[in-house]
Design a protein around this motif. Structure first.
Motif, PDB file in Angstrom:
ATOM      1  N   THR A  89       0.833  -1.199   0.000  1.00  0.00           N
ATOM      2  CA  THR A  89       0.000   0.000   0.000  1.00  0.00           C
ATOM      3  C   THR A  89       0.873   1.257   0.000  1.00  0.00           C
ATOM      4  N   LEU A  90       0.331   2.303  -0.578  1.00  0.00           N
ATOM      5  CA  LEU A  90       0.997   3.602  -0.556  1.00  0.00           C
ATOM      6  C   LEU A  90       0.206   4.612   0.261  1.00  0.00           C
ATOM      7  N   ASN A  91      -0.774   4.140   1.026  1.00  0.00           N
ATOM      8  CA  ASN A  91      -1.593   5.021   1.858  1.00  0.00           C
ATOM      9  C   ASN A  91      -0.834   5.409   3.118  1.00  0.00           C
ATOM     10  N   LEU A  92      -0.817   6.713   3.396  1.00  0.00           N
ATOM     11  CA  LEU A  92      -0.151   7.193   4.606  1.00  0.00           C
ATOM     12  C   LEU A  92      -1.014   6.891   5.811  1.00  0.00           C
ATOM     13  N   PRO A  93      -0.474   6.542   6.928  1.00  0.00           N
ATOM     14  CA  PRO A  93       0.937   6.391   7.281  1.00  0.00           C
ATOM     15  C   PRO A  93       1.473   4.977   7.096  1.00  0.00           C
ATOM     16  N   TRP A  94       0.687   4.081   6.526  1.00  0.00           N
ATOM     17  CA  TRP A  94       1.096   2.677   6.398  1.00  0.00           C
ATOM     18  C   TRP A  94       1.671   2.408   5.012  1.00  0.00           C
ATOM     19  N   VAL A  95       2.756   3.038   4.672  1.00  0.00           N
ATOM     20  CA  VAL A  95       3.390   2.868   3.374  1.00  0.00           C
ATOM     21  C   VAL A  95       4.167   1.560   3.377  1.00  0.00           C
ATOM     22  N   GLY A  96       3.993   0.753   2.335  1.00  0.00           N
ATOM     23  CA  GLY A  96       4.759  -0.479   2.203  1.00  0.00           C
ATOM     24  C   GLY A  96       3.909  -1.719   2.335  1.00  0.00           C
ATOM     25  N   TYR A  97       4.531  -2.796   2.746  1.00  0.00           N
ATOM     26  CA  TYR A  97       3.911  -4.120   2.846  1.00  0.00           C
ATOM     27  C   TYR A  97       3.267  -4.252   4.222  1.00  0.00           C
ATOM     28  N   MET A  98       1.938  -4.263   4.256  1.00  0.00           N
ATOM     29  CA  MET A  98       1.191  -4.247   5.511  1.00  0.00           C
ATOM     30  C   MET A  98       0.099  -5.305   5.491  1.00  0.00           C
ATOM     31  N   PRO A  99      -0.350  -5.741   6.682  1.00  0.00           N
ATOM     32  CA  PRO A  99      -1.456  -6.698   6.720  1.00  0.00           C
ATOM     33  C   PRO A  99      -2.762  -6.040   6.265  1.00  0.00           C
ATOM     34  N   GLU A 100      -3.486  -6.736   5.428  1.00  0.00           N
ATOM     35  CA  GLU A 100      -4.763  -6.240   4.950  1.00  0.00           C
ATOM     36  C   GLU A 100      -5.880  -6.672   5.895  1.00  0.00           C
ATOM     37  N   GLN A 101      -5.717  -7.822   6.508  1.00  0.00           N
ATOM     38  CA  GLN A 101      -6.691  -8.351   7.445  1.00  0.00           C
ATOM     39  C   GLN A 101      -6.077  -8.351   8.838  1.00  0.00           C
ATOM     40  N   TYR A 102      -6.701  -9.063   9.741  1.00  0.00           N
ATOM     41  CA  TYR A 102      -6.174  -9.183  11.092  1.00  0.00           C
ATOM     42  C   TYR A 102      -4.868  -9.966  11.029  1.00  0.00           C
ATOM     43  N   ALA A 103      -3.871  -9.477  11.759  1.00  0.00           N
ATOM     44  CA  ALA A 103      -2.556 -10.120  11.765  1.00  0.00           C
ATOM     45  C   ALA A 103      -2.129 -10.359  13.207  1.00  0.00           C
ATOM     46  N   PRO A 104      -1.501 -11.488  13.472  1.00  0.00           N
ATOM     47  CA  PRO A 104      -0.996 -11.737  14.822  1.00  0.00           C
ATOM     48  C   PRO A 104       0.034 -10.687  15.224  1.00  0.00           C
ATOM     49  N   TYR A 105      -0.107 -10.178  16.441  1.00  0.00           N
ATOM     50  CA  TYR A 105       0.799  -9.153  16.951  1.00  0.00           C
ATOM     51  C   TYR A 105       2.240  -9.647  16.923  1.00  0.00           C
TER      52      TYR A 105
END
Length: 177
Positions: A89-105
């Motif tokens: 994603t390029l959406n601020l502030p989560w730029v880069g490779y991020m979980p789209e759904q729930y992710a284990p902490y």
């Protein structure tokens, strides 16, 4: 979020997980975050090289690719299915490779820590082949991308191994069983 019948109506839950903490990134922080790369480039221009703006523009896709390779490798080594769960994603502030759904902490924290250290090691290797201004640009963009993620991890604190994270456009939430 799904509400269950046996819980209080004010308690948001995700299946059997309860919302522990939700943080929204304030608008002024988003604005500062948005303008930070330009400020880095201008500061570098005055201190290191007149080509620093170009170096920052080149450093952004390089750092994003490095982060993608490291995070995806950590997820695959951990045996976590990444298809349709993590996205670029390029959406601020989560730029880069991020979980789209729930992710284990635990998994998100491991991916970010590995990305931080290995990313700095790769950046340090660039100093041999590239101008110092480009290496500084790589390091600053690296920190700029990881900054909001570490801020969220620090604000949520040390969580249990089975907690889950969910990221929205300008928010993050932590759920616990």
């Amino acid at each position: 979020m799904v509400r269950t019948k046996d819980t209080d109506k004010s308690a948001a839950t995700y299946y059997h997980y309860k919302l522990i903490k939700k943080m929204t990134v304030p608008r002024p922080v988003l604005l500062i975050f948005q303008w930070a790369p330009l400020l880095f480039a201008v500061a570098e221009t005055f201190t290191l090289s007149v080509f620093s703006v170009v170096y920052c523009m080149i450093a952004l896709p390089v750092v994003l690719w490095i982060h993608y390779v490291i995070a995806r490798s950590v997820l695959l080594i951990a045996g976590y299915p990444v298809r349709k769960r993590w996205r670029f994603t390029l959406n601020l502030p989560w730029v880069g490779y991020m979980p789209e759904q729930y992710a284990p902490y635990r998994l998100f924290r491991a991916a970010q820590l590995h990305t931080f250290w290995i990313g700095f090691a790769v950046t340090a290797m660039f100093i041999v082949w590239t101008p110092p201004a480009f290496t500084v640009s790589l390091a600053l963009i690296h920190l700029w991308i990881l900054g909001p993620r570490f801020y969220i991890l620090l604000r949520f604190g040390w969580r249990r191994q089975d907690d889950m994270l969910k990221f929205g456009p300008a928010e993050a939430a932590c759920y616990s069983p």
